[in-house]
Design a protein around this motif. Sequence first.
Motif, mmCIF file in Angstrom:
data_model
loop_
_atom_site.group_PDB
_atom_site.id
_atom_site.type_symbol
_atom_site.label_atom_id
_atom_site.label_comp_id
_atom_site.label_asym_id
_atom_site.label_seq_id
_atom_site.Cartn_x
_atom_site.Cartn_y
_atom_site.Cartn_z
ATOM 1 N N SER A 26 5.264 -17.598 0.336
ATOM 2 C CA SER A 26 4.931 -16.314 0.945
ATOM 3 C C SER A 26 4.713 -15.271 -0.134
ATOM 4 O O SER A 26 5.213 -15.400 -1.250
ATOM 5 C CB SER A 26 6.071 -15.856 1.864
ATOM 6 O OG SER A 26 6.354 -16.819 2.854
ATOM 7 N N MET A 63 -7.023 -11.268 0.211
ATOM 8 C CA MET A 63 -5.915 -11.841 -0.547
ATOM 9 C C MET A 63 -6.268 -13.240 -1.022
ATOM 10 O O MET A 63 -7.035 -13.966 -0.372
ATOM 11 C CB MET A 63 -4.657 -11.907 0.316
ATOM 12 C CG MET A 63 -4.146 -10.559 0.792
ATOM 13 S SD MET A 63 -3.610 -9.485 -0.554
ATOM 14 C CE MET A 63 -2.228 -10.425 -1.214
ATOM 15 N N GLY A 111 -8.198 -11.971 8.395
ATOM 16 C CA GLY A 111 -7.738 -13.356 8.481
ATOM 17 C C GLY A 111 -8.756 -14.285 9.110
ATOM 18 O O GLY A 111 -8.517 -15.485 9.214
ATOM 19 N N ARG A 164 -2.310 -14.877 7.086
ATOM 20 C CA ARG A 164 -1.714 -13.572 6.794
ATOM 21 C C ARG A 164 -1.199 -12.948 8.084
ATOM 22 O O ARG A 164 -1.717 -13.204 9.174
ATOM 23 C CB ARG A 164 -2.715 -12.651 6.103
ATOM 24 C CG ARG A 164 -3.907 -12.245 6.936
ATOM 25 C CD ARG A 164 -4.961 -11.522 6.083
ATOM 26 N NE ARG A 164 -4.449 -10.274 5.528
ATOM 27 C CZ ARG A 164 -5.038 -9.629 4.523
ATOM 28 N NH1 ARG A 164 -6.134 -10.116 3.963
ATOM 29 N NH2 ARG A 164 -4.541 -8.482 4.081
ATOM 30 N N ASN A 182 -0.679 -9.132 9.020
ATOM 31 C CA ASN A 182 -0.856 -7.754 8.553
ATOM 32 C C ASN A 182 0.272 -6.842 9.020
ATOM 33 O O ASN A 182 0.558 -5.830 8.377
ATOM 34 C CB ASN A 182 -2.202 -7.222 8.997
ATOM 35 C CG ASN A 182 -3.350 -7.807 8.180
ATOM 36 O OD1 ASN A 182 -3.136 -8.377 7.109
ATOM 37 N ND2 ASN A 182 -4.561 -7.688 8.691
ATOM 38 N N THR A 220 2.265 -9.595 4.740
ATOM 39 C CA THR A 220 2.576 -10.869 4.103
ATOM 40 C C THR A 220 1.412 -11.843 4.221
ATOM 41 O O THR A 220 0.770 -11.925 5.275
ATOM 42 C CB THR A 220 3.836 -11.486 4.734
ATOM 43 O OG1 THR A 220 4.930 -10.584 4.594
ATOM 44 C CG2 THR A 220 4.194 -12.806 4.049
ATOM 45 N N VAL A 221 1.176 -12.563 3.136
ATOM 46 C CA VAL A 221 0.216 -13.667 3.139
ATOM 47 C C VAL A 221 0.986 -14.948 2.832
ATOM 48 O O VAL A 221 1.938 -14.938 2.047
ATOM 49 C CB VAL A 221 -0.932 -13.424 2.138
ATOM 50 C CG1 VAL A 221 -0.415 -13.315 0.715
ATOM 51 C CG2 VAL A 221 -1.993 -14.500 2.243
ATOM 52 N N TYR A 222 0.569 -16.025 3.474
ATOM 53 C CA TYR A 222 1.259 -17.300 3.354
ATOM 54 C C TYR A 222 0.321 -18.376 2.814
ATOM 55 O O TYR A 222 -0.884 -18.304 2.982
ATOM 56 C CB TYR A 222 1.778 -17.762 4.720
ATOM 57 C CG TYR A 222 2.652 -16.763 5.430
ATOM 58 C CD1 TYR A 222 2.113 -15.921 6.409
ATOM 59 C CD2 TYR A 222 4.002 -16.664 5.143
ATOM 60 C CE1 TYR A 222 2.904 -15.003 7.079
ATOM 61 C CE2 TYR A 222 4.807 -15.745 5.812
ATOM 62 C CZ TYR A 222 4.249 -14.921 6.773
ATOM 63 O OH TYR A 222 5.048 -14.012 7.426
ATOM 64 N N CYS A 251 0.005 -14.947 -5.937
ATOM 65 C CA CYS A 251 -0.849 -14.291 -4.961
ATOM 66 C C CYS A 251 -1.498 -13.087 -5.628
ATOM 67 O O CYS A 251 -0.986 -12.549 -6.619
ATOM 68 C CB CYS A 251 -0.102 -13.883 -3.707
ATOM 69 S SG CYS A 251 1.041 -12.509 -3.888
#
Length: 124
Positions: free
Chosen positions: A21, A34, A55, A72, A74, A78-80, A96
Amino acid sequence: QVQLVESGGGLVQAGDSLRVSCLASGGTFPSYAMGWFRQAPGKEREFVASISRSGGTTRYADSVKGRFTISRDNAKNTVYLQMNSLKPEDTAVYYCAADVSVALSRLATQYDYWGQGTQVTVSS
């Protein structure tokens, strides 16, 4: 100034799954594309995946396509990166990055902000 903090790395066995993450702060997360990159010892940093602001659009390196999924949230800034069927060659520090130009680039030089990285080690 945007701060990015990765988490979730670790030591796993080949074939296992892992999710890393990246939590963003200090900026307007929904306005950035991202990306995830990785760097193995003695190698250059390489593109892994990228995702658009909403996304709805994603890109993957050929080496991870079908095994990794970028997403992600929003609302959580967080982006995964969900990594399945991990291989020893996936061992690297995973970073990231945020791109204010929202180009979904595969080039590390196009990204404006970077996290400190999280180590992923896959044993055979």
